[in-house]
Scaffold this motif. Sequence first.
Motif, mmCIF file in Angstrom:
data_model
loop_
_atom_site.group_PDB
_atom_site.id
_atom_site.type_symbol
_atom_site.label_atom_id
_atom_site.label_comp_id
_atom_site.label_asym_id
_atom_site.label_seq_id
_atom_site.Cartn_x
_atom_site.Cartn_y
_atom_site.Cartn_z
ATOM 1 N N VAL A 105 41.660 -10.082 20.807
ATOM 2 C CA VAL A 105 41.407 -10.710 19.507
ATOM 3 C C VAL A 105 42.562 -10.516 18.515
ATOM 4 O O VAL A 105 42.505 -11.040 17.402
ATOM 5 N N GLU A 120 41.455 -12.495 15.213
ATOM 6 C CA GLU A 120 40.679 -13.734 15.297
ATOM 7 C C GLU A 120 39.208 -13.329 15.296
ATOM 8 O O GLU A 120 38.777 -12.581 16.179
ATOM 9 N N THR A 122 35.829 -12.719 16.118
ATOM 10 C CA THR A 122 35.210 -12.872 17.429
ATOM 11 C C THR A 122 34.063 -11.871 17.544
ATOM 12 O O THR A 122 34.157 -10.764 17.010
ATOM 13 N N TRP A 136 31.647 -14.946 21.417
ATOM 14 C CA TRP A 136 31.722 -15.985 20.392
ATOM 15 C C TRP A 136 33.139 -15.949 19.820
ATOM 16 O O TRP A 136 33.442 -15.100 18.991
ATOM 17 N N PRO A 137 34.030 -16.843 20.239
ATOM 18 C CA PRO A 137 35.387 -16.869 19.672
ATOM 19 C C PRO A 137 35.415 -17.670 18.371
ATOM 20 O O PRO A 137 34.547 -18.508 18.132
ATOM 21 N N LYS A 138 36.404 -17.412 17.540
ATOM 22 C CA LYS A 138 36.627 -18.181 16.302
ATOM 23 C C LYS A 138 35.321 -18.394 15.534
ATOM 24 O O LYS A 138 34.936 -19.515 15.208
#
Length: 156
Positions: A105, A120, A122, A136-138
Amino acid sequence: MTDLAVGTAAPDFSLPSNGGGTVSLADFTGKPLVIYFYPKDSTPACTTEAIDFTALSESFAKAGAAIVGVSPDSVKSHDKFAAKHNLSVILAADEEHRMLEAYGVWKEKSMYGKTYMGVERTTVLIDATGKIVQIWPKVKVAGHAEAVLQAVRALG
């Protein structure tokens, strides 16, 4: 830096946390763990996210899960952040970015035409056996803590 994958073992970590303690992956063996990575204490979206997870912390506990927030801020910063907003979630300090890099991240970001390294936003859900079950990205903050709670409940 690695990119995480669902079904793989969560990278181990041990970090100082708010309140003067330390927190490590081993502390949560046998129960689900939600780790949310956020860029900076006391910024608007990060504050909202921490307050949302704190508001649902009893529901997470009833579902058997723990919550840890991780950012590159210092423990001193975390202590002030937690006190100011009455946060009950554990906040871990990764000033050297080791865990942030292990979880993939710590990334190049850009704002106003300048590039820089940062977190980022996450969230990672780890099951009771230490395996990653959802990423769960972004993350968009609105409604996110609720969505994570639903995923924890779905683990059964």
